[in-house]
Scaffold this motif. Structure first.
Motif, PDB file in Angstrom:
ATOM      1  N   ALA A  39       0.835  -1.203   0.000  1.00 32.14           N
ATOM      2  CA  ALA A  39       0.000   0.000   0.000  1.00 32.14           C
ATOM      3  C   ALA A  39       0.870   1.254   0.000  1.00 32.14           C
ATOM      4  CB  ALA A  39      -0.926  -0.003   1.215  1.00 32.14           C
ATOM      5  N   MET A  40       1.961   1.220   0.744  1.00 30.30           N
ATOM      6  CA  MET A  40       2.862   2.373   0.774  1.00 30.30           C
ATOM      7  C   MET A  40       3.398   2.664  -0.630  1.00 30.30           C
ATOM      8  SD  MET A  40       4.855   1.454   4.310  1.00 30.30           S
ATOM      9  CE  MET A  40       5.987   2.849   4.298  1.00 30.30           C
ATOM     10  N   ALA A  41       3.775   1.615  -1.340  1.00 25.85           N
ATOM     11  CA  ALA A  41       4.287   1.801  -2.707  1.00 25.85           C
ATOM     12  C   ALA A  41       3.209   2.379  -3.614  1.00 25.85           C
ATOM     13  CB  ALA A  41       4.802   0.472  -3.251  1.00 25.85           C
ATOM     14  N   LEU A  42       1.996   1.863  -3.517  1.00 23.21           N
ATOM     15  CA  LEU A  42       0.900   2.366  -4.353  1.00 23.21           C
ATOM     16  C   LEU A  42       0.555   3.811  -4.001  1.00 23.21           C
ATOM     17  CD1 LEU A  42      -1.430  -0.773  -4.388  1.00 23.21           C
ATOM     18  CD2 LEU A  42      -0.053   0.115  -6.282  1.00 23.21           C
ATOM     19  N   LEU A  43       0.583   4.146  -2.734  1.00 24.89           N
ATOM     20  CA  LEU A  43       0.277   5.510  -2.325  1.00 24.89           C
ATOM     21  C   LEU A  43       1.357   6.480  -2.792  1.00 24.89           C
ATOM     22  CD1 LEU A  43      -1.084   4.784   1.258  1.00 24.89           C
ATOM     23  CD2 LEU A  43      -2.400   5.681  -0.686  1.00 24.89           C
ATOM     24  N   ARG A  44       2.606   6.047  -2.803  1.00 29.63           N
ATOM     25  CA  ARG A  44       3.687   6.915  -3.302  1.00 29.63           C
ATOM     26  C   ARG A  44       3.511   7.237  -4.777  1.00 29.63           C
ATOM     27  NH1 ARG A  44       6.954   3.559  -0.137  1.00 29.63           N
ATOM     28  NH2 ARG A  44       7.690   2.437  -1.981  1.00 29.63           N
ATOM     29  N   ALA A 101       4.820  11.415   1.149  1.00 24.28           N
ATOM     30  CA  ALA A 101       5.884  10.434   0.936  1.00 24.28           C
ATOM     31  C   ALA A 101       6.551  10.507  -0.432  1.00 24.28           C
ATOM     32  CB  ALA A 101       5.361   9.025   1.163  1.00 24.28           C
ATOM     33  N   ALA A 102       5.841  10.853  -1.471  1.00 30.20           N
ATOM     34  CA  ALA A 102       6.419  10.837  -2.821  1.00 30.20           C
ATOM     35  C   ALA A 102       7.677  11.694  -2.930  1.00 30.20           C
ATOM     36  CB  ALA A 102       5.375  11.239  -3.853  1.00 30.20           C
ATOM     37  N   PRO A 103       7.678  12.928  -2.443  1.00 30.33           N
ATOM     38  CA  PRO A 103       8.908  13.725  -2.551  1.00 30.33           C
ATOM     39  C   PRO A 103      10.074  13.134  -1.753  1.00 30.33           C
ATOM     40  CG  PRO A 103       7.025  15.128  -2.021  1.00 30.33           C
ATOM     41  CD  PRO A 103       6.568  13.706  -1.924  1.00 30.33           C
ATOM     42  N   GLU A 104       9.767  12.411  -0.681  1.00 29.82           N
ATOM     43  CA  GLU A 104      10.788  11.832   0.181  1.00 29.82           C
ATOM     44  C   GLU A 104      11.662  10.816  -0.555  1.00 29.82           C
ATOM     45  OE1 GLU A 104      10.334   8.678   3.708  1.00 29.82           O
ATOM     46  OE2 GLU A 104       9.350  10.580   4.104  1.00 29.82           O
ATOM     47  N   VAL A 105      11.073  10.084  -1.497  1.00 31.48           N
ATOM     48  CA  VAL A 105      11.827   9.045  -2.207  1.00 31.48           C
ATOM     49  C   VAL A 105      11.946   9.331  -3.706  1.00 31.48           C
ATOM     50  CG1 VAL A 105      11.298   7.240  -0.520  1.00 31.48           C
ATOM     51  CG2 VAL A 105       9.757   7.612  -2.446  1.00 31.48           C
ATOM     52  N   ALA A 106      11.628  10.548  -4.098  1.00 28.66           N
ATOM     53  CA  ALA A 106      11.698  10.913  -5.523  1.00 28.66           C
ATOM     54  C   ALA A 106      13.114  10.699  -6.052  1.00 28.66           C
ATOM     55  CB  ALA A 106      11.281  12.369  -5.709  1.00 28.66           C
ATOM     56  N   GLY A 107      13.199  10.054  -7.189  1.00 33.83           N
ATOM     57  CA  GLY A 107      14.482   9.829  -7.837  1.00 33.83           C
ATOM     58  C   GLY A 107      15.222   8.593  -7.372  1.00 33.83           C
ATOM     59  N   LEU A 108      14.742   7.942  -6.329  1.00 34.89           N
ATOM     60  CA  LEU A 108      15.389   6.724  -5.857  1.00 34.89           C
ATOM     61  C   LEU A 108      14.846   5.518  -6.614  1.00 34.89           C
ATOM     62  CD1 LEU A 108      15.301   7.224  -1.971  1.00 34.89           C
ATOM     63  CD2 LEU A 108      17.250   7.536  -3.496  1.00 34.89           C
ATOM     64  N   PRO A 109      15.685   4.520  -6.882  1.00 33.40           N
ATOM     65  CA  PRO A 109      15.161   3.286  -7.480  1.00 33.40           C
ATOM     66  C   PRO A 109      14.120   2.671  -6.549  1.00 33.40           C
ATOM     67  CG  PRO A 109      17.563   3.298  -7.478  1.00 33.40           C
ATOM     68  CD  PRO A 109      17.124   4.474  -6.665  1.00 33.40           C
TER      69      PRO A 109
END
Length: 120
Positions: A49-54, A94-102
């Protein structure tokens, strides 16, 4: 359970597959993984769910049902317990937190860990 996290959990069927009683399987599972089969499954569902929400393409309700939860209330409660924020707040922040990471790195960084449950 890792692959088929969206399917309902049937401990009796799992136990039959490995020639154990449901109680014995649950005790052995908890000894090996530190949590019950249901808790383990919920952790995998929340992780997905975390991945889908991101990604931000689905609503919280759509994510809830996509990961196999039957109740939005239960999903939101467990999500908040494990992650520390509600699904809607996580989706927003959360999306900006991991933006650009694989994705494999983002998954590792954001993975919910039941034995370190977020404090309220």
């Amino acid at each position: 359970m890792d692959r088929e996290y969206a399917q309902p959990l049937n401990v009796d069927a799992l136990a039959r597959d490995v020639n154990m009683s449901a109680g014995h399987l649950s005790r052995r599972f908890k000894a090996a993984y530190g949590e019950s089969p249901y808790s383990y499954l919920m952790t995998r569902r929340i992780e997905r769910a975390m991945a889908l929400l991101r990604l931000g393409e689905l609503s919280v309700t759509e994510v809830c049902f996509a990961v196999g939860c039957q109740s939005l209330g239960t999903f939101s409660t467990r999500f908040t317990e494990l992650v520390g924020v509600s699904p809607s707040v996580y989706r927003r922040d959360a999306a900006p937190e991991v933006a650009g990471l694989p994705s494999c790195v983002a998954k590792q960084i954001t993975r919910p860990i039941r034995n370190r449950e977020a404090s309220v």
